[in-house]
Scaffold this active site. Structure first.
Site, short mmCIF file in Angstrom:
data_model
loop_
_atom_site.label_atom_id
_atom_site.label_comp_id
_atom_site.label_asym_id
_atom_site.label_seq_id
_atom_site.Cartn_x
_atom_site.Cartn_y
_atom_site.Cartn_z
N GLU A 119 0.82 -1.21 0.00
CA GLU A 119 0.00 0.00 0.00
C GLU A 119 0.86 1.26 0.00
OE1 GLU A 119 -2.61 -0.59 3.36
OE2 GLU A 119 -3.87 -1.92 2.18
N GLU A 264 -6.39 -7.96 0.13
CA GLU A 264 -6.80 -8.07 1.53
C GLU A 264 -8.27 -7.70 1.64
OE1 GLU A 264 -4.57 -5.54 4.21
OE2 GLU A 264 -2.65 -6.12 3.38
#
Ligand SMILES: *[C@@H]1O[C@H](CO)[C@@H](O)[C@H](O)[C@H]1NC(C)=O
Ligand SMILES: *[C@@H]1O[C@H](CO)[C@@H](O)[C@H](O)[C@H]1NC(C)=O
Ligand SMILES: *[C@@H]1O[C@H](CO)[C@@H](O)[C@H](O)[C@H]1NC(C)=O
Ligand SMILES: *[C@@H]1O[C@H](CO)[C@@H](O)[C@H](O)[C@H]1NC(C)=O
Length: 479
Positions: A119, A264
């Site tokens: 991320e 995720e």
């Protein structure tokens, strides 16, 4: 064997091996004071029929345990390595050699992807990794290609959902964030050319956490009385809406057919009023049912590849994004499922989540506040000390341990004592603590007994960065 019986047998073998919801994988994070033995974790993955796992690093102990399992693995490169890998192709070659090609032999590890960074474009990182992610990705893929592994192993970047946004609440207005758009397009071109998937993490829980006006039911999958209408499509849950916002953003840049993988998705069970077992079960029941039906999203029907986040609670993650950070596990710290979960998504009950077997615990004893202590105001300083050194995020209103002042002190003393492997010196607290053999757990509030650790986490330093990553800037601002 009679023919009919043989057919029944064949059929049952086929059914038994295809029970798991299609495309289901799990994230295996290791930011815990006490780690389960990797081999036992891998056995549990096999017992559950889980065939895909995503890691946040490439630790040899984990890869060793996965060797020969046939489980498909995405290894990861932490953000703090990106600069080095961007600047130096030989560093990238070394990384690939040590953490990919070394493991690709017969009986080794089936590595399918390298996650370059985690991320990295999160708004809370203030652009720290924006210059280095793309060059690091290029270097890693080039090293993979030159080593001959490039056909099988694809480098990609696990992005947070805040790389795209929608100016309205409609998916059709989806586009990439302005500050990173050009950079994203370069990455997209690279992913397309190397035939790598786009990886994105999606967290309906954070929609609820970050926006008091977010309609609760829209975070789940049970329908919504206020669906979002977008042209001819009705969105009844934020997961679909979020995925389709991405698909629209991709289309606008000319990458509408790009493979998407959900890196995720999950729901925490403690540390916030919306983080509890009931909500987590509701979320997973809905998600798995959806995966089981292979219904996809309105813009892309069919199978979606999804990695649940995550396997275990991790008591050493940073709580900067919120106390829920340490409670994302579908298993507790000790490998016990937190609630029944049907991994087939078919409600058939024959693919229920199975525990890690053969877990070794420390002695059945706890450290609690000595009942002789009458002046409770003196316990506060000791509690603060204990909680600074261990995980007290289950304490408080709306959490699993809503205790009185004595209870709070006992909880803190015990968690510190357990984190310190039940060292008797860790159960003193100025003489206010005592060891007991009777379990002080009450109701939903678990006073844990720690496990025998397979080794402490080696990732304390990168812990904060990785944990912050969950701090999604959510695009999905509702009415
Ligand atoms: C391979 O990965 C491990 C674990 O993530 C890391 O510690 C190591 O530095 C990496 N190797 C190279 C050559 O960078
Ligand atoms: C990003 O900027 C904010 C505000 O200037 C600051 O508080 C924060 O620490 C910065 N974060 C990082 C990761 O640099
Ligand atoms: C309880 O402890 C506090 C803090 O040490 C102290 O200020 C207070 O006087 C004590 N109260 C009694 C009744 O002893
Ligand atoms: C117990 O601890 C929690 C978490 O720090 C706190 O919110 C709560 O007020 C405490 N309860 C009492 C009775 O002190």
């Amino acid at each position: 064997m009679a023919r009919a019986a043989f057919l029944v047998w064949v059929l049952s073998v086929i059914l038994a091996t295809t029970n798991l919801a299609q495309g289901l994988g799990v994230n295996w994070g290791t930011l815990s004071s006490h780690l389960l033995p990797p081999k036992k974790v891998v056995q549990m993955l096999k017992d559950n029929g889980i065939k895909k796992v995503k890691l946040f690093d490439a630790e040899p102990s984990t890869l060793n345990a996965l060797a020969g399992s046939g489980i498909q693995v995405m290894v990861g490169i932490p953000n703090d390595k990106l600069e080095k890998l961007a600047d130096s192709y030989s560093e990238a070659q070394e990384w690939v050699k040590e953490n990919v090609t070394k493991w690709l032999h017969d009986g080794g590890v089936s590595i399918s992807n390298v996650g370059v960074g985690n991320e990295p474009y999160l708004t809370s990182y203030n652009g720290t990794y924006v210059k280095t992610t793309y060059p690091a990705l290029k270097n890693i893929q080039k090293a993979l290609d030159e080593s001959g592994a490039g056909d099988k192993v694809k480098a990609t970047v696990p992005f947070n959902a805040d790389v795209y946004e929608s100016s309205s609440n409609k998916p059709s207005d989806g586009c990439f964030r302005k500050d990173i758009k050009n950079n994203m397009v370069e990455i997209l071109r690279h992913l397309r050319d190397s035939k790598a998937p786009f990886v994105v993490n999606i967290y309906p829980f954070l929609s609820l956490y970050q926006n008091a006006n977010f309609p609760q039911e829209f975070a789940f999958f049970e329908g919504s009385s206020k669906p979002v209408r977008d042209n001819n499509i009705e969105y009844k849950n934020v997961f679909d809406a979020n995925c389709d916002t991405l698909i629209n953003a991709l289309k606008k840049e000319g990458f509408g057919n790009m493979e998407i993988l959900i890196g995720e998705v999950g729901w925490p069970t403690d540390g916030d009023k919306n983080a509890n077992i009931k909500n987590a079960k509701k979320f997973y029941d809905g998600l798995l049912k959806k995966l089981g039906k292979e219904e996809g999203t309105p813009l892309r029907r069919g199978k979606i590849e999804v990695y649940l986040f995550g396997l275990f609670d991790e008591d050493q993650k940073s709580v900067a994004p919120g106390d829920f950070e340490r409670h994302w596990g579908i298993f507790r710290y000790d490998g016990q499922p937190k609630f029944p979960m049907d991994l087939s998504g078919k409600g058939s009950g024959n693919q229920m989540l199975k525990a890690v077997q053969g877990v070794e615990y420390l002695d059945k004893q706890w450290c609690v506040l000595n009942s002789h202590v009458k002046n409770l105001s003196q316990t506060q300083a000791e509690l603060n000390y204990a909680c600074a050194e261990s995980d007290c995020t289950s304490l408080g209103t709306g959490r699993s341990c809503n205790l009185d002042q004595q209870g709070n002190a006992s909880y803190a003393f015990n968690i510190y004592f357990q984190t310190r492997d039940q060292d008797v010196r860790a159960c003193d607290f100025n003489g206010m603590a005592t060891i007991t053999k009777s379990n002080p757990s009450v109701g939903d509030c678990l006073f844990p007994v720690q496990i025998v650790s397979a080794g402490a986490s080696r990732h304390g330093a990168v812990g904060a960065a990785y944990a912050l990553s969950i701090f999604a800037g959510l695009l999905w601002m509702m009415i």
